[in-house]
Design a protein around this motif. Structure first.
Motif, PDB file in Angstrom:
ATOM      1  N   GLU A 248      -9.108  15.498   3.545  1.00 57.86           N
ATOM      2  CA  GLU A 248      -8.254  14.499   2.508  1.00 57.86           C
ATOM      3  C   GLU A 248      -9.017  13.130   2.261  1.00 57.86           C
ATOM      4  OE1 GLU A 248      -6.708  16.028   5.321  1.00 57.86           O
ATOM      5  OE2 GLU A 248      -5.896  17.751   4.135  1.00 57.86           O
ATOM      6  N   GLU A 249      -9.367  12.701   3.591  1.00 57.69           N
ATOM      7  CA  GLU A 249     -10.196  11.453   3.391  1.00 57.69           C
ATOM      8  C   GLU A 249     -11.633  11.628   2.588  1.00 57.69           C
ATOM      9  OE1 GLU A 249      -8.774   9.397   7.931  1.00 57.69           O
ATOM     10  OE2 GLU A 249     -10.862  10.024   7.491  1.00 57.69           O
ATOM     11  N   THR A 250     -12.254  12.510   2.816  1.00 62.85           N
ATOM     12  CA  THR A 250     -13.428  12.563   2.204  1.00 62.85           C
ATOM     13  C   THR A 250     -13.219  13.089   0.648  1.00 62.85           C
ATOM     14  OG1 THR A 250     -14.239  13.947   4.119  1.00 62.85           O
ATOM     15  CG2 THR A 250     -15.379  14.195   1.854  1.00 62.85           C
ATOM     16  N   ILE A 251     -12.012  13.813   0.200  1.00 62.63           N
ATOM     17  CA  ILE A 251     -11.839  13.878  -1.235  1.00 62.63           C
ATOM     18  C   ILE A 251     -11.506  12.573  -1.557  1.00 62.63           C
ATOM     19  CG2 ILE A 251      -9.983  14.931  -2.772  1.00 62.63           C
ATOM     20  CD1 ILE A 251      -9.872  17.171  -0.852  1.00 62.63           C
ATOM     21  N   LEU A 252     -10.664  11.901  -1.075  1.00 60.19           N
ATOM     22  CA  LEU A 252     -10.344  10.695  -1.729  1.00 60.19           C
ATOM     23  C   LEU A 252     -11.441   9.491  -1.711  1.00 60.19           C
ATOM     24  CD1 LEU A 252      -6.907   9.930   0.405  1.00 60.19           C
ATOM     25  CD2 LEU A 252      -7.181  10.539  -2.108  1.00 60.19           C
ATOM     26  N   SER A 253     -12.275   9.475  -0.699  1.00 65.14           N
ATOM     27  CA  SER A 253     -13.271   8.811  -0.675  1.00 65.14           C
ATOM     28  C   SER A 253     -14.431   8.811  -1.722  1.00 65.14           C
ATOM     29  CB  SER A 253     -13.841   8.195   0.678  1.00 65.14           C
ATOM     30  OG  SER A 253     -14.589   9.452   1.238  1.00 65.14           O
ATOM     31  N   SER A 254     -14.618  10.334  -2.112  1.00 66.33           N
ATOM     32  CA  SER A 254     -15.800  10.630  -2.447  1.00 66.33           C
ATOM     33  C   SER A 254     -15.515  10.161  -4.278  1.00 66.33           C
ATOM     34  CB  SER A 254     -15.871  12.268  -2.772  1.00 66.33           C
ATOM     35  OG  SER A 254     -14.656  12.746  -3.117  1.00 66.33           O
ATOM     36  N   GLN A 255     -14.299   9.828  -4.552  1.00 66.25           N
ATOM     37  CA  GLN A 255     -14.125   9.097  -5.995  1.00 66.25           C
ATOM     38  C   GLN A 255     -14.564   8.014  -6.194  1.00 66.25           C
ATOM     39  OE1 GLN A 255     -10.255  10.666  -7.484  1.00 66.25           O
ATOM     40  NE2 GLN A 255      -9.679  10.107  -5.360  1.00 66.25           N
ATOM     41  N   PHE A 256     -15.185   7.123  -5.194  1.00 67.02           N
ATOM     42  CA  PHE A 256     -15.401   5.789  -5.419  1.00 67.02           C
ATOM     43  C   PHE A 256     -16.825   5.583  -4.968  1.00 67.02           C
ATOM     44  CE2 PHE A 256     -10.875   5.874  -4.870  1.00 67.02           C
ATOM     45  CZ  PHE A 256     -10.445   5.635  -6.157  1.00 67.02           C
ATOM     46  N   ASP A 257     -17.596   4.474  -5.477  1.00 63.52           N
ATOM     47  CA  ASP A 257     -18.855   4.072  -4.859  1.00 63.52           C
ATOM     48  C   ASP A 257     -18.907   3.218  -3.785  1.00 63.52           C
ATOM     49  OD1 ASP A 257     -18.059   2.200  -6.297  1.00 63.52           O
ATOM     50  OD2 ASP A 257     -19.974   1.651  -7.460  1.00 63.52           O
ATOM     51  N   ARG A 258     -17.678   2.895  -3.238  1.00 70.51           N
ATOM     52  CA  ARG A 258     -17.605   1.923  -2.303  1.00 70.51           C
ATOM     53  C   ARG A 258     -16.371   2.131  -1.486  1.00 70.51           C
ATOM     54  NH1 ARG A 258     -17.214  -3.314  -6.119  1.00 70.51           N
ATOM     55  NH2 ARG A 258     -18.467  -1.902  -7.270  1.00 70.51           N
ATOM     56  N   PRO A 259     -15.974   1.514  -0.435  1.00 68.98           N
ATOM     57  CA  PRO A 259     -14.815   2.059   0.582  1.00 68.98           C
ATOM     58  C   PRO A 259     -13.633   1.851  -0.614  1.00 68.98           C
ATOM     59  CG  PRO A 259     -16.289   0.568   1.612  1.00 68.98           C
ATOM     60  CD  PRO A 259     -16.876   0.798   0.224  1.00 68.98           C
ATOM     61  N   VAL A 260     -12.649   2.710   0.008  1.00 71.55           N
ATOM     62  CA  VAL A 260     -11.234   2.757  -0.696  1.00 71.55           C
ATOM     63  C   VAL A 260     -10.056   2.398   0.061  1.00 71.55           C
ATOM     64  CG1 VAL A 260     -11.109   5.314  -0.669  1.00 71.55           C
ATOM     65  CG2 VAL A 260      -9.544   4.062  -2.282  1.00 71.55           C
ATOM     66  N   ILE A 261      -9.365   1.501  -0.212  1.00 70.40           N
ATOM     67  CA  ILE A 261      -8.217   1.002   0.501  1.00 70.40           C
ATOM     68  C   ILE A 261      -6.918   1.989   0.102  1.00 70.40           C
ATOM     69  CG2 ILE A 261      -6.711  -0.685   1.221  1.00 70.40           C
ATOM     70  CD1 ILE A 261      -8.998  -2.626   0.361  1.00 70.40           C
ATOM     71  N   VAL A 262      -6.386   2.694   1.058  1.00 67.58           N
ATOM     72  CA  VAL A 262      -5.206   3.287   0.871  1.00 67.58           C
ATOM     73  C   VAL A 262      -3.948   2.688   1.647  1.00 67.58           C
ATOM     74  CG1 VAL A 262      -3.923   5.382   1.135  1.00 67.58           C
ATOM     75  CG2 VAL A 262      -6.430   5.562   0.726  1.00 67.58           C
ATOM     76  N   HIS A 263      -3.096   2.172   0.873  1.00 71.27           N
ATOM     77  CA  HIS A 263      -1.783   1.418   1.584  1.00 71.27           C
ATOM     78  C   HIS A 263      -0.619   1.889   1.199  1.00 71.27           C
ATOM     79  CE1 HIS A 263      -0.890  -0.665  -2.574  1.00 71.27           C
ATOM     80  NE2 HIS A 263      -2.294  -0.290  -2.794  1.00 71.27           N
ATOM     81  N   ARG A 264       0.511   1.410   2.141  1.00 68.94           N
ATOM     82  CA  ARG A 264       1.717   1.486   2.052  1.00 68.94           C
ATOM     83  C   ARG A 264       2.037   3.268   2.181  1.00 68.94           C
ATOM     84  NH1 ARG A 264       1.276  -2.790  -0.999  1.00 68.94           N
ATOM     85  NH2 ARG A 264       3.100  -4.451  -1.055  1.00 68.94           N
ATOM     86  N   TYR A 265       1.704   3.612   3.605  1.00 67.47           N
ATOM     87  CA  TYR A 265       1.935   4.978   4.040  1.00 67.47           C
ATOM     88  C   TYR A 265       3.335   5.162   4.628  1.00 67.47           C
ATOM     89  CZ  TYR A 265      -3.140   5.864   4.981  1.00 67.47           C
ATOM     90  OH  TYR A 265      -4.448   6.055   4.502  1.00 67.47           O
ATOM     91  N   PRO A 266       3.890   6.368   4.651  1.00 67.64           N
ATOM     92  CA  PRO A 266       5.083   6.475   5.197  1.00 67.64           C
ATOM     93  C   PRO A 266       5.223   5.924   6.533  1.00 67.64           C
ATOM     94  CG  PRO A 266       4.396   8.620   4.315  1.00 67.64           C
ATOM     95  CD  PRO A 266       3.280   7.423   4.425  1.00 67.64           C
ATOM     96  N   ALA A 267       6.398   5.171   7.054  1.00 61.42           N
ATOM     97  CA  ALA A 267       6.530   4.653   8.353  1.00 61.42           C
ATOM     98  C   ALA A 267       6.484   5.599   9.235  1.00 61.42           C
ATOM     99  CB  ALA A 267       7.887   3.747   8.246  1.00 61.42           C
ATOM    100  N   ALA A 268       6.984   6.685   8.886  1.00 60.14           N
ATOM    101  CA  ALA A 268       6.983   7.649  10.102  1.00 60.14           C
ATOM    102  C   ALA A 268       5.966   8.168  10.698  1.00 60.14           C
ATOM    103  CB  ALA A 268       7.730   9.035   9.528  1.00 60.14           C
ATOM    104  N   ILE A 269       4.696   8.080   9.762  1.00 57.25           N
ATOM    105  CA  ILE A 269       3.209   8.464  10.437  1.00 57.25           C
ATOM    106  C   ILE A 269       2.483   7.371  10.857  1.00 57.25           C
ATOM    107  CG2 ILE A 269       3.325  10.604   9.057  1.00 57.25           C
ATOM    108  CD1 ILE A 269       1.442   9.243   7.336  1.00 57.25           C
ATOM    109  N   LYS A 270       3.211   6.187  11.018  1.00 59.70           N
ATOM    110  CA  LYS A 270       2.346   5.082  11.314  1.00 59.70           C
ATOM    111  C   LYS A 270       3.066   4.382  12.737  1.00 59.70           C
ATOM    112  CE  LYS A 270      -1.075   4.650   8.431  1.00 59.70           C
ATOM    113  NZ  LYS A 270      -2.231   4.611   8.913  1.00 59.70           N
ATOM    114  N   ALA A 271       2.251   3.190  13.246  1.00 58.62           N
ATOM    115  CA  ALA A 271       2.527   2.796  14.548  1.00 58.62           C
ATOM    116  C   ALA A 271       3.900   2.398  14.439  1.00 58.62           C
ATOM    117  CB  ALA A 271       1.410   1.894  15.159  1.00 58.62           C
ATOM    118  N   PHE A 272       4.544   1.759  15.819  1.00 54.36           N
ATOM    119  CA  PHE A 272       5.773   1.435  15.750  1.00 54.36           C
ATOM    120  C   PHE A 272       5.929  -0.033  15.316  1.00 54.36           C
ATOM    121  CE2 PHE A 272       3.853  -0.179  19.720  1.00 54.36           C
ATOM    122  CZ  PHE A 272       4.623  -1.290  19.931  1.00 54.36           C
ATOM    123  N   TYR A 273       4.954  -0.838  15.416  1.00 51.50           N
ATOM    124  CA  TYR A 273       5.033  -2.128  15.084  1.00 51.50           C
ATOM    125  C   TYR A 273       4.865  -2.563  13.560  1.00 51.50           C
ATOM    126  CZ  TYR A 273       0.208  -1.390  15.913  1.00 51.50           C
ATOM    127  OH  TYR A 273      -0.955  -0.511  15.936  1.00 51.50           O
TER     128      TYR A 273
END
Length: 430
Positions: free
Chosen positions: A304-329
RNA sequence: UCCCCGGUAGCUCAAUGGUAGAGCAUUCGGCUGUUAACCGAAGGGUUGCAAGUUCGAGUCUUGCCCGGGGAGCCA
């Protein structure tokens, strides 16, 4: 003289202290190639003109250490454009013929090379990578310092898990007590951020997960900033500035090494702010459009990361993930409570996540609730909860994986090449 | 932990179930502009380990050991 600076010594008599990288013998002419850590330089010795130097070098074994003197001259037939007309030779240590240097100037298998990592790093390619790593670190610290961040190093021994999810290395700590090797300095940085405002740490990090991929080490270096009164947007901007500065500094100051690696620098030249930003929602949509089975609520894997990043010529920022899959803090998004104010920065060309971070929970009650939901030992986190008892403020930070970043800059296939002595599952030697 | 791949000379690799080979490295010889130099010669093997099938196993079967790639998890 260092080989790096040979061009400035054209016509001069110089002394070179290094090692014999290779020796070509052509009758009464010898073409030794010397290595001194800064580069490679060909020498030439004629038996007729200099019998003593000729005899000293003839038959000399690969990687024997030598001090040689001679005149530097421009020579288009020599690699690098300059050649040393050798006049004097002192063999410091001769590698024995019956136990020759094991790493030849040819292809070797990974297992063989990793078992001899202490010698492998002498090869031009590995040396170039390590020099680029050093420049990336120098640039990263320069950037953080210039942005007003204070280096506050965090402990390597920790009493408990930082995130509770990953497997820790357990060590005996004096008498009966157990301690763990840190997997992140973040919790401690939250404390130093409340003391100093803007802080960062840079040091080794340990993960005992049994990951066997080209993107994983059990011991790797992470640069982690943390800032009081900072929000998600501030950290996304800091991260893109930091990564851009690292890339641009390497392009500028380590062009020769990138050339040694045959890195396609056109793919790095455009790495400047701003980086594209997409929300997790948009990322899932993009993946589904491309036929990926990802559905909302899933975390992203390598594909998934490769598909997303391959669309851009520089790093891509993905933000606002579901809280359930992120750290407790992670601080929930006030607009949509099911989302966390976190972000990942994905490197191009399939190098994966190089930054992960976001805004932290500032509210005491919410943080306690999250600790309990994640079955974390509250006693061990009392000092961390103190930060919410005494002058809690919104704050945010992230962690940048040095080796993944350097691997991407270098274009190496494996992350293990970009650290002097990689530590991997089932490999702690040498 | 799971899935896939591999292990033959010091190294990189060949070898239809039928006498284990080549290049590099090492040693010896040759060569005055080589570019992982080249040319000639020599030495070098418990085919990861253990069982099994077979007249015969590097090759087929099973187990184990070691390593690699990937999944999960993460940077």
């Amino acid at each position: 003289m260092t080989i790096e600076s040979a061009g400035q010594h054209e016509g001069a008599e110089v002394t070179l202290r290094g090692w014999l990288y290779n020796l070509r013998e052509s009758g009464k002419l010898l073409f030794p190639i010397f290595r001194d850590g800064t580069g490679l330089m060909q020498g030439v010795v004629s038996q007729k003109e200099n019998p003593a130097a000729f005899e000293a070098l003839r038959g000399l074994t690969q990687e024997s250490s030598v001090i040689v003197s001679g005149r530097v001259r421009a020579e288009p037939r020599a690699p690098g454009g300059y050649e040393l007309a050798v006049s004097e030779v002192e063999v410091v240590q001769r590698v024995p013929e019956n136990d020759p240097y094991p790493i030849q100037l040819k292809e070797h298998g990974v297992d063989f090379l990793l078992d001899r990592r202490h010698l492998w790093i002498r090869t031009p390619r590995q040396a170039a990578i390590l020099r680029i790593r050093a420049e990336a670190i120098r640039a990263a610290r320069e950037y953080m310092d210039d942005q007003g961040y204070i280096l506050t190093d965090t402990p390597i021994f920790t009493p408990a898990a930082c995130e509770g999810t990953t497997t820790l290395f357990e060590v005996q700590y004096i008498d009966e007590q157990k301690a763990y090797l840190t997997q992140s300095g973040q919790l401690y940085l939250e404390a130093t951020a409340a003391a100093l405002g803007k802080v960062y740490c840079f040091g080794p990090t340990f993960r005992a997960e049994k990951s066997k991929t080209r993107r994983h080490l059990t011991e790797f270096w992470m640069l982690e900033p943390e800032a009081a009164y900072a929000h998600l947007e501030d950290m996304m901007a800091l991260g893109e500035g930091l990564v851009s500065h690292m890339v641009q500094s390497v392009l500028k100051n380590r062009a020769r090494e990138l050339e040694t690696l045959k890195r396609d620098t056109s793919k790095l030249a455009g790495v400047k702010p701003p980086f594209p930003r997409i929300t997790y929602d948009e990322a899932v949509e993009t993946l589904q459009k491309r036929g990926n089975p990802a559905k909302w609520g899933d975390d992203f894997g390598g594909d998934e990361e490769t598909i997303l990043s391959s669309q851009f010529d520089r790093p891509v920022i993905v933000h606002r993930y579901p809280a359930a899959i992120k750290a407790f803090y992670m601080q929930p998004d006030p607009e949509r409570r099911e989302l966390a104010l976190g972000f990942d920065t994905l490197a191009p060309e399939g190098y994966g996540e190089i930054i992960g971070g976001g805004e932290r929970i500032a509210d005491y009650d919410l943080l306690v609730r999250r600790l309990r939901e994640n079955n974390l030992p509250e006693e061990a986190f009392q000092w961390y909860l103190d930060l919410r008892r005494y002058g809690s403020v919104p704050h945010a930070g992230f962690g940048l994986g040095l080796e993944r970043t350097v691997a991407w800059i270098c274009g190496t296939e494996h992350i293990r090449e970009v650290i002097p002595f990689p530590r991997m599952i089932y490999r702690v030697y040498p």
